[in-house]
Enzyme design. Structure first.
Site, PDB file in Angstrom:
ATOM      1  N   GLU A   1       6.406  18.265  47.293  1.00  0.00           N
ATOM      2  CA  GLU A   1       7.043  16.967  47.502  1.00  0.00           C
ATOM      3  C   GLU A   1       7.978  16.958  48.701  1.00  0.00           C
ATOM      4  OE1 GLU A   1       5.228  16.978  43.638  1.00  0.00           O
ATOM      5  OE2 GLU A   1       6.632  18.399  44.543  1.00  0.00           O
TER       6      GLU A   1
ATOM      7  N   HIS B   1       7.682  13.635  33.325  1.00  0.00           N
ATOM      8  CA  HIS B   1       6.755  12.555  33.643  1.00  0.00           C
ATOM      9  C   HIS B   1       7.298  11.171  33.260  1.00  0.00           C
ATOM     10  CE1 HIS B   1       4.087  16.019  33.811  1.00  0.00           C
ATOM     11  NE2 HIS B   1       3.131  15.264  34.321  1.00  0.00           N
TER      12      HIS B   1
END
Length: 339
Positions: free
Chosen positions: A75, A144
């Protein structure tokens, strides 16, 4: 609030199609990529696979590997590369698979993307969009289901946008892509496929920084965004005939539409804020402080904060209890009105 000019722009956008929210994301990306060759999409599995939620499905086949780029699982590298692309004339849309995965990229976003304009004294801007599905309710594993939007709203130089309808999703994404400054674009995955709405086929913008009054009311103003907008509207419907609830969907949490917040509150004199993020340090506190500063003399009761809890997001069995659902929102609204 939504303006006549915005409506006219949408009316000029051509025929409409009945889309889900995630389909509106894909349509918004495709429309801007056709219009502007500098727009590209990048992220983990966004290319041949079409993304974990299929938000980029079909883009690779239409635009090719130079504009739909599958990246490594890194990321920080995704965000850092996108900042460099944006500084030198491209308009990258970088996807983080889940908001809970964005933290390795936090330094690139807040230390570089958000500061590039001021650091270069206006010589460079950073027309970058970082997309991320966020929020709970889909029975996902750890990392998540985060709702950490307040972290980004706190950073000067970033816009933070959170749509709640397919129509707004495409229009706000268009505005984000065209913005000269970086935008964190958070998509409530709980309602990715929950309902459909007519969305214009052509290009249109929903302005960043303008809230929408989803339901007019006289007794209390409830401010919310993302997936919680639907939960709040359901709660308001349950209270119909008992309490007249005004529901304001902020749509953008940075910058906040202070004028709409204040106008609504001065009409009703009571307020609640609904978000699924933890209570402490959440945006509900900022909205409450804004009301205190701008409209204290209209206040009839303490502002209710109806939020997630100050714990890590729970797994499975407790997920429904953690998220504000209509029954808990109804209770909070009654507390404010009965004070």
């Amino acid at each position: 609030m939504a303006t006549e000019q915005q409506t006219q722009t949408a009316d000029d956008a051509g025929e409409t199609e009945n889309l889900t929210l995630v389909q509106a994301v894909r349509d918004g990306l495709a429309t801007e990529m056709r219009r502007d060759d500098s727009v590209l999409v990048m992220g983990e599995d966004v290319g041949k696979n079409g993304g974990v939620f299929r938000a980029t499905e079909g883009l690779y086949d239409e635009f090719g590997e130079d504009r739909v780029i599958d990246t490594p699982l890194a990321e920080s590298g995704i965000a850092g590369t996108a900042v460099g692309m944006a500084a030198y004339g491209l308009r990258p849309v970088a996807e983080m698979q889940f908001l809970g995965f964005i933290y390795p990229a936090f330094d690139q976003i807040v230390s570089h993307a958000a500061r590039l304009r001021t650091r270069s004294r206006g010589r460079y801007t950073c027309p970058l969009v970082v997309r991320a599905p966020y929020g709970g309710g889909i029975r996902a594993p750890e990392h998540h289901s985060e709702s950490s939007e307040a972290m980004f709203a706190h950073q000067p130089g970033l816009n933070v946008v959170i749509p709640s309808t397919p129509y707004d999703t495409k229009g706000l994404l268009t505005s984000a892509i065209r913005s000269p400054d970086p935008v964190i674009f958070l998509e409530p995955k709980l309602i990715y496929r929950a309902f459909r709405e007519e969305v214009p086929d052509g290009s249109y913008e929903v302005p960043i920084g303008e809230a929408a009054v989803r339901r007019e009311g006289e007794d209390i103003s409830v401010f919310t965004w993302g997936a919680m907008a639907r939960q709040t509207l359901e709660a308001a419907e349950q209270l119909e005939g008992e309490i007249d609830v005004e529901v304001v969907d902020l749509r953008t949490i940075s910058p906040l539409d202070v004028d709409t917040i204040v106008d609504s509150f001065t009409k009703t004199g009571r307020a609640a804020v609904v978000h699924e993020a933890p209570k402490t340090g959440g945006l509900a506190a900022e909205i409450t402080a804004t009301i205190q500063e701008e409209a204290l003399l209209y206040q009839e009761a303490p502002v209710e904060r109806i939020t997630g809890f100050d714990t890590p997001f729970p797994l499975y069995a407790l997920e429904d209890y953690y998220l504000p659902e209509p029954a808990r929102i109804v209770d909070g609204i009654r507390d404010a009105v009965d004070f």
